[in-house]
Design an enzyme around this catalytic site. Structure first.
Site, PDB file in Angstrom:
ATOM      1  N   LYS A  78     -21.203  15.760  59.527  1.00 17.39           N
ATOM      2  CA  LYS A  78     -22.029  16.331  60.588  1.00 17.39           C
ATOM      3  C   LYS A  78     -23.512  16.310  60.238  1.00 17.39           C
ATOM      4  O   LYS A  78     -24.364  16.442  61.118  1.00 17.39           O
ATOM      5  CB  LYS A  78     -21.594  17.762  60.906  1.00 17.39           C
ATOM      6  CG  LYS A  78     -21.876  18.756  59.782  1.00 17.39           C
ATOM      7  CD  LYS A  78     -21.472  20.159  60.149  1.00 17.39           C
ATOM      8  CE  LYS A  78     -21.706  21.131  59.000  1.00 17.39           C
ATOM      9  NZ  LYS A  78     -23.117  21.191  58.565  1.00 17.39           N
ATOM     10  N   ASP A  79     -23.845  16.168  58.949  1.00 17.27           N
ATOM     11  CA  ASP A  79     -25.243  16.140  58.531  1.00 17.27           C
ATOM     12  C   ASP A  79     -25.881  14.763  58.673  1.00 17.27           C
ATOM     13  O   ASP A  79     -27.103  14.633  58.567  1.00 17.27           O
ATOM     14  CB  ASP A  79     -25.379  16.602  57.073  1.00 17.27           C
ATOM     15  CG  ASP A  79     -25.076  18.078  56.896  1.00 17.27           C
ATOM     16  OD1 ASP A  79     -25.258  18.822  57.880  1.00 17.27           O
ATOM     17  OD2 ASP A  79     -24.658  18.476  55.804  1.00 17.27           O
TER      18      ASP A  79
ATOM     19  N   THR B  82     -25.462  31.974  63.374  1.00 19.53           N
ATOM     20  CA  THR B  82     -25.107  30.559  63.270  1.00 19.53           C
ATOM     21  C   THR B  82     -26.380  29.744  63.193  1.00 19.53           C
ATOM     22  O   THR B  82     -27.408  30.116  63.773  1.00 19.53           O
ATOM     23  CB  THR B  82     -24.266  30.086  64.471  1.00 19.53           C
ATOM     24  OG1 THR B  82     -24.052  28.667  64.361  1.00 19.53           O
ATOM     25  CG2 THR B  82     -24.957  30.369  65.791  1.00 19.53           C
TER      26      THR B  82
ATOM     27  N   SER C 208     -26.367  26.558  64.174  1.00 17.48           N
ATOM     28  CA  SER C 208     -26.084  25.415  65.050  1.00 17.48           C
ATOM     29  C   SER C 208     -26.361  25.746  66.513  1.00 17.48           C
ATOM     30  O   SER C 208     -25.789  26.684  67.068  1.00 17.48           O
ATOM     31  CB  SER C 208     -24.616  24.997  64.890  1.00 17.48           C
ATOM     32  OG  SER C 208     -24.205  24.152  65.938  1.00 17.48           O
TER      33      SER C 208
ATOM     34  N   ARG D 127     -25.411  23.913  68.945  1.00 17.68           N
ATOM     35  CA  ARG D 127     -24.166  23.592  69.656  1.00 17.68           C
ATOM     36  C   ARG D 127     -23.203  24.770  69.624  1.00 17.68           C
ATOM     37  O   ARG D 127     -22.642  25.162  70.658  1.00 17.68           O
ATOM     38  CB  ARG D 127     -23.525  22.353  69.008  1.00 17.68           C
ATOM     39  CG  ARG D 127     -22.320  21.793  69.751  1.00 17.68           C
ATOM     40  CD  ARG D 127     -20.995  22.323  69.250  1.00 17.68           C
ATOM     41  NE  ARG D 127     -20.820  22.093  67.833  1.00 17.68           N
ATOM     42  CZ  ARG D 127     -19.870  22.666  67.107  1.00 17.68           C
ATOM     43  NH1 ARG D 127     -19.044  23.542  67.678  1.00 17.68           N
ATOM     44  NH2 ARG D 127     -19.761  22.431  65.821  1.00 17.68           N
ATOM     45  N   ARG D 128     -23.023  25.369  68.449  1.00 16.80           N
ATOM     46  CA  ARG D 128     -22.126  26.514  68.357  1.00 16.80           C
ATOM     47  C   ARG D 128     -22.624  27.678  69.206  1.00 16.80           C
ATOM     48  O   ARG D 128     -21.852  28.320  69.923  1.00 16.80           O
ATOM     49  CB  ARG D 128     -21.989  26.959  66.899  1.00 16.80           C
ATOM     50  CG  ARG D 128     -21.120  26.045  66.050  1.00 16.80           C
ATOM     51  CD  ARG D 128     -21.195  26.421  64.594  1.00 16.80           C
ATOM     52  NE  ARG D 128     -20.271  25.638  63.776  1.00 16.80           N
ATOM     53  CZ  ARG D 128     -20.406  25.439  62.474  1.00 16.80           C
ATOM     54  NH1 ARG D 128     -21.440  25.970  61.842  1.00 16.80           N
ATOM     55  NH2 ARG D 128     -19.534  24.713  61.798  1.00 16.80           N
TER      56      ARG D 128
ATOM     57  N   ARG E  49     -29.383  30.940  57.855  1.00 14.67           N
ATOM     58  CA  ARG E  49     -29.454  29.739  57.027  1.00 14.67           C
ATOM     59  C   ARG E  49     -28.936  30.043  55.631  1.00 14.67           C
ATOM     60  O   ARG E  49     -28.746  31.175  55.233  1.00 14.67           O
ATOM     61  CB  ARG E  49     -30.912  29.255  56.939  1.00 14.67           C
ATOM     62  CG  ARG E  49     -31.514  28.768  58.256  1.00 14.67           C
ATOM     63  CD  ARG E  49     -30.917  27.451  58.713  1.00 14.67           C
ATOM     64  NE  ARG E  49     -30.870  26.512  57.602  1.00 14.67           N
ATOM     65  CZ  ARG E  49     -31.929  25.845  57.123  1.00 14.67           C
ATOM     66  NH1 ARG E  49     -33.115  26.018  57.677  1.00 14.67           N
ATOM     67  NH2 ARG E  49     -31.806  25.009  56.119  1.00 14.67           N
TER      68      ARG E  49
ATOM     69  N   THR F 261     -24.594  32.305  50.270  1.00 17.80           N
ATOM     70  CA  THR F 261     -25.741  33.048  50.794  1.00 17.80           C
ATOM     71  C   THR F 261     -25.415  33.691  52.137  1.00 17.80           C
ATOM     72  O   THR F 261     -25.741  34.858  52.385  1.00 17.80           O
ATOM     73  CB  THR F 261     -26.950  32.114  50.942  1.00 17.80           C
ATOM     74  OG1 THR F 261     -27.275  31.561  49.661  1.00 17.80           O
ATOM     75  CG2 THR F 261     -28.155  32.865  51.485  1.00 17.80           C
ATOM     76  N   ARG F 262     -24.779  32.929  53.016  1.00 19.32           N
ATOM     77  CA  ARG F 262     -24.484  33.466  54.353  1.00 19.32           C
ATOM     78  C   ARG F 262     -23.468  34.601  54.293  1.00 19.32           C
ATOM     79  O   ARG F 262     -23.605  35.606  54.990  1.00 19.32           O
ATOM     80  CB  ARG F 262     -23.977  32.345  55.261  1.00 19.32           C
ATOM     81  CG  ARG F 262     -25.013  31.275  55.517  1.00 19.32           C
ATOM     82  CD  ARG F 262     -24.576  30.314  56.590  1.00 19.32           C
ATOM     83  NE  ARG F 262     -25.339  29.076  56.514  1.00 19.32           N
ATOM     84  CZ  ARG F 262     -25.346  28.150  57.452  1.00 19.32           C
ATOM     85  NH1 ARG F 262     -24.637  28.297  58.548  1.00 19.32           N
ATOM     86  NH2 ARG F 262     -26.055  27.040  57.310  1.00 19.32           N
TER      87      ARG F 262
END
Length: 253
Positions: free
Chosen positions: A43-44, A90, A92, A94-95, A112, A117-118
């Site tokens: 996806k990156d 999030t 994203s 899209r999400r 981020r 971290t998240r």
């Protein structure tokens, strides 16, 4: 190796204004022959690879779903049952767009950092009621138990593929940033599982940056045409207008 996307953590991905955020530095090293190959999350990757680069191998498919990870205090709840105005994290677009359409009672905020971290931001603070992560990443890190619910990242578009009975099914969708407007279509094409001829293997036919040495050139051509035809169908139904507005709104934020 650290990339631009790894270093800039105080800005939303969609706001940085560059492509290849998580791949450029690795590709530069590959071009300089400092490394022999690089591994990315698919996806990156940008939709167009640099000249001379190819996707030479793809791992066996992992769970493609998004996952909801709830704050411990909301254990047992779902996105449906979270309180009004609960904040979901999030990175994203899209999400966020998909979830806004499905759960209009929730608020969404950029988050981020890597998985560690998240999850730390979620567990140790009160900023987020839940965060959205890739189920595949959580599974590969051995953190499946944190999954509370099954569900490019810089543009509100989505795609899903499935192969069944020698048919390739491709679903594509585009969303407005607030999820109020969307288009979704599915198309299919036959891709007989014939092996590539020796001539085709020797040529290492490259289509859209993907080298597939065990798939016939004819099947690859049909798969590529399917993607183009689906894109044209979505564009004919107004996808360009939806994405243009989404970009304008994102730039204005």
């Amino acid at each position: 190796m650290s990339t631009t996307g790894d270093k800039i953590l105080d800005t939303a991905l969609s706001k940085i204004g560059e492509k290849s955020l998580f791949t450029k530095e690795l590709e530069n090293a590959l071009e300089r022959n400092e490394v022999d190959l690089v591994v990315h999350s698919l996806k990156d990757l940008p939709t167009t690879l640099p000249p001379g680069f190819t996707i030479g191998s793809v791992l066996k498919r992992e769970n493609p779903h998004d996952a909801v990870v709830l704050h411990p205090k909301h254990a047992g709840k779902t996105l449906d049952t979270l309180p009004e105005k609960s904040v979901i994290g999030t990175s994203s677009l899209r999400r966020a767009a998909q979830l806004k359409k499905r759960f209009p009672h929730l608020d969404f905020k950029d988050i981020r950092g890597n998985l560690n971290t998240r999850l730390k931001k979620l567990d140790e603070k009160e900023d987020f009621a839940a965060i959205i992560l890739a189920a595949a990443g959580l599974k590969r890190m051995g953190w499946e138990r944190r999954i509370s619910q099954e569900g490019g990242c810089s543009v509100p578009v989505a795609v899903h593929t499935m192969v069944k009975d020698s048919q390739l099914y491709l679903t594509g969708a585009v969303y407005s940033l607030d999820g109020s407007d969307s288009l979704k279509e599915t198309m299919q094409t036959g891709i007989a599982a014939a092996a590539a001829s020796p001539e085709e293997v020797d040529e290492q036919v490259q289509r859209v940056g993907v080298t597939a040495s065990k798939i016939s050139g004819e099947a690859q051509d049909r798969a590529e045409r399917l993607g183009v035809d689906l894109a044209k169908l979505l564009l004919s139904k107004g996808a360009k207008e939806i994405l243009t507005v989404a970009r304008q709104l994102n730039d204005a934020r």
